[in-house]
Design a protein around this motif. Structure first.
Motif, PDB file in Angstrom:
ATOM      1  N   ASP A 653      40.030  46.267  35.881  1.00 19.82           N
ATOM      2  CA  ASP A 653      39.782  46.122  37.318  1.00 19.82           C
ATOM      3  C   ASP A 653      40.423  44.818  37.796  1.00 19.82           C
ATOM      4  N   ALA A 654      41.489  44.931  38.604  1.00 27.43           N
ATOM      5  CA  ALA A 654      42.216  43.751  39.062  1.00 27.43           C
ATOM      6  C   ALA A 654      41.720  43.239  40.409  1.00 27.43           C
ATOM      7  N   ALA A 655      40.609  43.793  40.931  1.00 31.49           N
ATOM      8  CA  ALA A 655      40.053  43.309  42.197  1.00 31.49           C
ATOM      9  C   ALA A 655      39.605  41.866  42.030  1.00 31.49           C
ATOM     10  N   PRO A 656      39.763  41.023  43.054  1.00 29.95           N
ATOM     11  CA  PRO A 656      39.444  39.594  42.905  1.00 29.95           C
ATOM     12  C   PRO A 656      38.039  39.333  42.390  1.00 29.95           C
ATOM     13  N   GLY A 657      37.049  40.020  42.962  1.00 32.39           N
ATOM     14  CA  GLY A 657      35.679  39.780  42.527  1.00 32.39           C
ATOM     15  C   GLY A 657      35.454  40.158  41.078  1.00 32.39           C
ATOM     16  N   ALA A 658      36.039  41.267  40.652  1.00 32.78           N
ATOM     17  CA  ALA A 658      35.882  41.706  39.265  1.00 32.78           C
ATOM     18  C   ALA A 658      36.557  40.730  38.311  1.00 32.78           C
ATOM     19  N   VAL A 659      37.733  40.235  38.686  1.00 34.07           N
ATOM     20  CA  VAL A 659      38.421  39.264  37.836  1.00 34.07           C
ATOM     21  C   VAL A 659      37.595  37.990  37.703  1.00 34.07           C
ATOM     22  N   LEU A 660      37.049  37.502  38.819  1.00 26.63           N
ATOM     23  CA  LEU A 660      36.262  36.274  38.775  1.00 26.63           C
ATOM     24  C   LEU A 660      35.042  36.438  37.880  1.00 26.63           C
ATOM     25  N   LYS A 661      34.341  37.549  37.999  1.00 25.29           N
ATOM     26  CA  LYS A 661      33.162  37.762  37.153  1.00 25.29           C
ATOM     27  C   LYS A 661      33.550  37.856  35.678  1.00 25.29           C
ATOM     28  N   GLU A 774      48.434  30.495  45.104  1.00 20.70           N
ATOM     29  CA  GLU A 774      47.784  30.201  46.379  1.00 20.70           C
ATOM     30  C   GLU A 774      47.271  31.483  47.030  1.00 20.70           C
ATOM     31  N   THR A 775      48.063  32.544  46.980  1.00 17.77           N
ATOM     32  CA  THR A 775      47.628  33.828  47.532  1.00 17.77           C
ATOM     33  C   THR A 775      46.396  34.349  46.812  1.00 17.77           C
ATOM     34  N   ALA A 776      46.381  34.220  45.488  1.00 16.06           N
ATOM     35  CA  ALA A 776      45.226  34.685  44.708  1.00 16.06           C
ATOM     36  C   ALA A 776      43.964  33.923  45.082  1.00 16.06           C
ATOM     37  N   LEU A 777      44.081  32.610  45.282  1.00 22.38           N
ATOM     38  CA  LEU A 777      42.906  31.824  45.672  1.00 22.38           C
ATOM     39  C   LEU A 777      42.408  32.254  47.045  1.00 22.38           C
TER      40      LEU A 777
END
Length: 816
Positions: A653-661, A774-777
């Motif tokens: 899962d490459a969604a930002p929230g999933a990556v952060l978790k 920067e875009t990812a952040l």
């Protein structure tokens, strides 16, 4: 009988024998009132704005059913269609909040003589050509049984401490308290611009505000607990029988509140609050405010511990990770008696010492010109404000007080050893007068003076600190240059050294005797304790097999080409709003720390660049307290840093929230915050373990977050930073990593510096990678702003033994 829900509690069911049907609409009804009336008549909870010809849904209440905090509003009536849509008018899934949008024959034509509002609220239906939808502004969710539940208003959502909060959710939970009648929750703003929740309740009997808070805490996260409560005899109402929220805001000053309950009460709490406010740079701290929510990080924790000791409180850095609010921390803080300072060695230390892990790492690298591997700080001194005698005395005082600056290193048969030299009589301070150099040659003269300072250390003799005043003349500000060999200092050390230099300088300038704060645990004692702890450090995590692909390069790889001379930099700076969100909003939303956020964005950027879901990376920590208990290094200079490799994976899962978790959980799985690796690799005498660790693939990327620069230097220094002077490391030295990424917050903005070798990468490649980062952040910031409740991971509940999928299912069930 049709009536507003506010009157339901006043009805006596025993006197309504002839009433066969009760319909309430216009506001949410209390669960207990609805169930009580449903026992004697059919009770329908209905929904319908005026713009849709009154009711568009009905729900028959079951008096035997145990509802949660709300009664559903049911399903659409015949001839009416109901959609739950997001901001782009796309349907939301079951269980996800969306705006209730109504279509069908009952819609009004619009607002009389208000064409703009009509166009805003009545829009073309994306589902039925030629028809319209009315956007109600109400938020709802579809329940598994097909019924609809209203959870509040879109315009009743507020943002508190970075979270989106639905006020109606708090009101519904308050209404479940047995002694509460009516409730209302609003947002108030204090004198500092901070938004806080304020709750208002009515009750038939005396009610304890703390009991209400306990009731809420059992059902809601901490950020949804109002710090202020008011108990009223009755709620102010509007002409149509709804609670008048504007009137509530007007009477709050006369209400009985418990606002003081969140402010510091005890002397210890007050002391800690003052320290947090100074170090974190926030105007007011409550005892339940979370350290990391306020922008705290591991570097600032060291400063808090040091300030606490100066104020008479003894804390360990790991206690601030375990107890993240002042209320909790005050319970574990103990008085630091003056006698305890005697536990640390107060006299000058002399004689042999063990190497720290990073010192041993340094010598293993075999750097060219090992005497030239420094850190430096340059301050701008206004013309006419410098006391040379005070600076000389302050430099001597710092060298005498901080033993690591007198370390010496010698090599014999390929083995390096360390020893502490006695405090010498020679001064490490000097004045370089460049006032007579022509203006067009002065920059070159400054560069030459800096180079002499950077290359002048003798590791076998010491000391490892030099201070130079570069006097430029003609009314220009001078430059005060501090250079220390990296073997003696780390990033945390500079705040200590500059603070003590400033203190001693001011004391001498006033004619006072130099009196610096007592020493804490010496660097020698710390390295000795590490050597003692080495046999007990678990090696399993670090011995697990690891494989990683090499980074892509633009130019062919060549041994020895990655020199400091070939290094170039790309720097990008984020705006203040995005920086604040990264420091506070995202960590709050995902119950995590800033380092996790920055690394999640980094892995996302590298995945786009390399196409790989894995990134082998070296990370650094301050290393001062992870492995050694019962030490206090908050005022000790030395190279305490821990550096350790971690293989980070983004998962499917490459969604930002999933990556952060995912990244958060992987970092939580690193034992002792990575400090054990250096001990096993460089301090341990276990030959088999050392041999296996030597065969691990070396990361080609180094990431380091230095924290908030404006809060690292001692506040008593009045001279501004003059910027980096360069030349810290010999240009002949081979860099250990292809890419070094350093982050620091300065003046409220996050700056990321990418260091690369032009022998391997083109500038355009690194600029593109920096832009991806920067875009990812920004994607992580945007993602957190869509959340209405915190996102949790298994490490938040270590005793539960849940995986992420099970935890997500449990949280979703509890939120219904």
């Amino acid at each position: 009988l049709t009536l507003p829900p506010v009157y339901s509690s006043t009805l006596d069911a025993g006197k309504l024998a002839s009433v066969r049907r009760v319909v309430s609409a216009g506001d949410h009804c209390r669960v207990e009132d609805a169930r009580r009336l449903a026992r004697t008549a059919d009770y329908y909870n209905s929904y319908g704005p005026t713009e849709t010809s009154v009711c568009v849904t009905h729900y028959k209440v079951d008096p035997e059913r145990a509802y949660g905090s709300r009664i559903p509003i049911g399903r659409p009536i015949t001839g009416t269609s109901i959609y739950l849509l997001d901001e782009r008018l796309h349907p939301v899934p079951e269980g996800v909040a969306g705006e209730i949008c109504v279509g069908g024959a009952g819609l009004a034509r619009g607002y009389l003589q208000r064409d703009g509002l009509t166009a805003e609220k009545f829009v073309p239906s994306p589902f039925a050509p030629g028809e319209r939808l009315y956007l109600t502004g109400d938020l709802g969710v579809w329940l598994p049984d097909g019924n609809l539940e209203v959870i509040g208003r879109r315009d009743n959502q507020v943002k508190i401490r970075g979270y989106r909060v639905e006020l109606g959710e708090i009101e519904s939970v308050l209404e479940q308290h047995p002694t509460v009648g009516e409730t209302a929750v609003i947002v108030r703003e204090d004198d500092f611009g901070n938004k806080r929740l304020a709750a208002y309740v009515t009750a038939a009997e005396t009610i304890d505000v703390e009991d209400l808070k306990t009731h809420l805490r059992a059902r809601l996260p901490e950020f949804m607990i109002p710090p202020s409560f008011a108990v009223l005899e009755r709620m102010p109402l509007t002409a149509n029988g709804k609670i008048d929220r504007k009137a509530l805001a007007a009477i709050v000053e006369n209400a009985q509140t418990s606002e003081a309950a969140v402010l510091p009460q005890t002397p210890t709490q007050q002391t800690l609050a003052r320290i947090w406010e100074e170090v974190l740079g926030v105007p007011r701290v409550g005892i339940h405010d979370n350290l990391f929510d306020l922008g705290g990080d591991s570097i600032l924790i060291i400063q808090i511990v040091s300030r606490a000791r100066e104020a008479g409180l003894k804390l360990a850095p790991n206690q601030l990770f375990d107890h993240q609010t002042i209320a909790e921390l005050a319970d574990v803080a103990v008085s630091a008696q003056p006698a305890e300072a005697a536990e640390a060695e107060q006299l000058a230390i002399e004689g042999p010492a063990d190497l720290a892990p990073m010192q041993a790492w340094f010598f293993v690298q075999g750097f060219a010109d090992p005497h030239h591997f420094n850190q430096s700080v340059c301050l701008e001194v206004p013309a006419g404000e410098f006391d040379a005698e005070a600076a000389d005395g302050a430099t001597r005082a710092v060298l005498a007080h901080h033993d690591a600056l007198r370390l010496t290193f010698t090599e014999r048969d390929g083995q390096w050893t360390a020893a502490y030299a006695p405090a010498g009589t020679e001064s490490a301070f000097d004045i370089v007068d460049l006032s007579g150099v022509p203006a067009d040659q002065q920059n070159a003269a400054v560069r030459a003076a800096v180079d002499r300072a950077q290359t002048g250390f003798d590791l076998a003799v010491g000391p490892l600190l030099t201070v130079r005043l570069l006097r430029l003349g003609d009314g220009q500000p001078s430059r005060l240059l501090f250079v220390a060999h990296h073997l003696a200092v780390d990033g945390v050390s500079w705040r200590i050294l500059l603070g003590d230099f400033s203190t001693a300088y001011a004391q001498i300038a006033r004619g006072d005797e130099v009196r610096l704060p007592a020493k804490t645990t010496s660097f020698r004692a710390w390295t000795a304790r590490l050597a003692e702890a080495a046999p007990g450090v678990a090696a399993g995590y670090w011995l697990a097999p690891v494989s990683a692909a090499l980074l892509p390069t633009d130019l062919p790889r060549a041994d020895g080409a990655n020199t400091v001379a070939s290094a170039r930099e790309v720097t990008r700076t984020l705006d203040a709003d995005t920086t604040a969100a990264l420091l506070q909003d995202v960590p709050r939303a995902y119950t995590t720390e800033i380092n996790d956020v920055l690394l999640a964005g980094l892995v996302m950027a590298f995945r786009e660049w390399t196409g790989s879901a894995e990134l082998l990376i070296d990370l650094e920590g301050h290393g001062r307290d992870e492995l050694v208990d019962y030490v206090d290094t908050s005022r000790t200079a030395g190279w305490f840093t821990s550096q350790f490799p971690v293989l980070l994976r983004t998962g499917d899962d490459a969604a930002p929230g999933a990556v952060l978790k995912s990244i958060k959980e992987q970092l939580r799985g690193v034992p002792q915050r990575g400090a054990g690796f250096g001990v096993l690799r460089y301090v341990s005498r276990d030959g088999a373990t050392i041999a296996r660790l030597e065969t691990r693939p070396a990361p080609e990327v180094l990431f380091n977050y230095f924290g908030q620069a404006g809060r690292v230097l001692a506040p008593e220094l009045q001279w501004a930073l003059a910027g980096p002077v360069g030349g810290d490391i010999s240009p002949r030295a081979v860099r250990p990593h292809l890419l070094e990424i350093n982050g620091m917050v300065d003046d409220g903005r996050l700056t990321i510096t990418w260091t690369f070798s032009e022998a391997f990468h083109l500038r355009g490649t690194i600029e593109s990678l920096a832009a991806r980062y920067e875009t990812a952040l920004r994607r992580l910031v945007d993602q957190c702003r869509t959340l209405t409740t915190p996102e949790y991971t298994p490490s938040d509940f270590p005793a539960a033994g849940l995986d992420q999928k099970s935890l997500d299912a449990l949280v979703a069930k509890l939120n219904r």
